[in-house]
Design a protein around this motif. Structure first.
Motif, short mmCIF file in Angstrom:
data_model
loop_
_atom_site.label_atom_id
_atom_site.label_comp_id
_atom_site.label_asym_id
_atom_site.label_seq_id
_atom_site.Cartn_x
_atom_site.Cartn_y
_atom_site.Cartn_z
N PRO A 26 4.69 -1.58 -3.20
CA PRO A 26 4.36 -1.35 -1.76
C PRO A 26 3.08 -1.02 -1.37
CG PRO A 26 6.55 -0.39 -2.40
CD PRO A 26 5.90 -0.92 -3.72
N VAL A 27 2.33 -0.32 -2.03
CA VAL A 27 1.15 0.49 -1.70
C VAL A 27 -0.01 -0.76 -1.59
CG1 VAL A 27 0.47 0.81 -4.15
CG2 VAL A 27 -0.67 2.09 -2.09
N ASP A 28 0.40 -2.00 -2.26
CA ASP A 28 -0.66 -3.22 -2.15
C ASP A 28 -0.43 -3.75 -1.21
OD1 ASP A 28 -1.24 -2.83 -5.04
OD2 ASP A 28 0.38 -4.10 -5.98
N TYR A 29 0.87 -3.82 -0.38
CA TYR A 29 0.93 -4.50 0.76
C TYR A 29 0.24 -3.54 1.99
CZ TYR A 29 3.90 -7.99 -1.21
OH TYR A 29 4.29 -8.97 -2.03
N VAL A 30 0.31 -2.27 1.64
CA VAL A 30 -0.19 -1.43 2.70
C VAL A 30 -1.64 -1.73 2.46
CG1 VAL A 30 -0.51 0.98 3.15
CG2 VAL A 30 1.47 0.49 2.52
N TRP A 31 -2.36 -1.66 1.38
CA TRP A 31 -3.84 -1.92 1.28
C TRP A 31 -3.97 -3.33 1.97
CZ3 TRP A 31 -7.56 1.35 1.32
CH2 TRP A 31 -7.54 2.42 0.28
N ALA A 32 -3.17 -4.29 1.71
CA ALA A 32 -3.33 -5.55 2.51
C ALA A 32 -3.36 -5.81 3.87
CB ALA A 32 -2.40 -6.47 1.71
N VAL A 33 -2.51 -4.98 4.37
CA VAL A 33 -2.40 -4.94 5.81
C VAL A 33 -3.63 -4.11 6.41
CG1 VAL A 33 -0.91 -3.89 7.83
CG2 VAL A 33 -0.09 -5.28 5.90
N LEU A 158 -11.93 -1.05 -3.99
CA LEU A 158 -11.74 -0.43 -5.39
C LEU A 158 -10.26 -0.70 -5.75
CD1 LEU A 158 -13.49 2.97 -5.03
CD2 LEU A 158 -13.92 0.88 -6.43
N ALA A 159 -9.27 -1.02 -4.57
CA ALA A 159 -7.97 -1.27 -4.82
C ALA A 159 -7.78 -2.81 -4.93
CB ALA A 159 -7.12 -0.80 -3.64
N ALA A 160 -8.70 -3.61 -5.18
CA ALA A 160 -8.63 -4.97 -5.25
C ALA A 160 -7.65 -5.70 -4.27
CB ALA A 160 -8.32 -5.57 -6.53
N ALA A 161 -7.81 -5.28 -2.94
CA ALA A 161 -6.86 -5.16 -1.96
C ALA A 161 -6.75 -6.88 -1.50
CB ALA A 161 -7.20 -4.68 -0.54
N GLY A 162 -7.69 -7.58 -1.89
CA GLY A 162 -7.68 -9.12 -1.62
C GLY A 162 -6.76 -9.78 -2.49
N ASN A 163 -5.95 -9.21 -3.36
CA ASN A 163 -5.38 -9.88 -4.38
C ASN A 163 -3.77 -9.94 -3.76
OD1 ASN A 163 -7.06 -10.22 -6.19
ND2 ASN A 163 -6.67 -8.44 -7.63
#
Length: 184
Positions: A26-33, A158-163
């Motif tokens: 879920p945190v990956d989606y937060v970073w993506a948004v 740092l979170a590689a949010a583009g993935n």
């Protein structure tokens, strides 16, 4: 064909396994948004200054109509601590071009999710310069939205949010990025 003890063996070609689907937290989606949203902030600033949609930039002052995207902000810094330096940059063609290319490039990289390291570095420099142009701040001794956005940009890289919801994973596997990892 190879022969082994009277038997014929046929070598099987190596077929790479398709990559397993990536499970996103879920945190990956937060970073993506957050990445896409901040990217839109940069892209919108670029588009509004380019065409003058009337939000922050009236049509008469649009870059396509001969206006300068940096004059309004930088001329307004004349009384600030570093105002002499920044107001001297206002309206110079090279500053306008760098500013607009920065807004477009940073925004595009963030929305797509590719090149986040460069976008974070360039965006942080741009935001810190805008922050410095406003010193001393009127509502807080040092913290404002420019600093918050810079921190988020660094976090995105740092979170590689583009993935997640972006092309970051594909981008990082391209030959140019493999050769020059700074382009991640």
């Amino acid at each position: 064909m190879a022969t082994t003890a009277g038997r014929h063996t046929v070598p099987t070609p190596h077929v790479p396994a398709s990559p397993a689907p990536v499970a996103h937290r879920p945190v990956d989606y937060v970073w993506a948004v957050a990445r896409i949203s901040l990217g839109w902030v940069f892209l919108w600033a670029f588009l509004d200054k380019l065409f003058g949609f009337g939000f922050a930039t009236p049509a008469a002052k649009a870059w396509v109509n001969g206006g300068s995207p940096t004059t309004g902000f930088l001329k307004g810094t004349g009384e600030n601590a570093l105002g002499g330096f920044f107001s001297g940059l206002a309206g110079q063609a090279w500053v306008d071009w760098l500013f607009m290319l920065g807004l477009a490039g940073i925004g595009t990289a963030l929305v797509l999710g590719a090149g986040l390291r460069i976008a974070a570095a360039a965006g942080t420099v741009l935001l810190l310069m805008m922050w410095a142009a406003e010193l001393p701040l009127t509502t807080n001794p040092f913290m404002d939205d420019h600093i918050i956005y810079a921190i988020v940009l660094i976090g995105l890289a740092l979170a590689a949010a583009g993935n997640t919801l972006g092309i970051g994973r594909w981008w990082s596997q391209t030959a140019i990025v493999q050769k020059y990892p700074v382009l991640k």
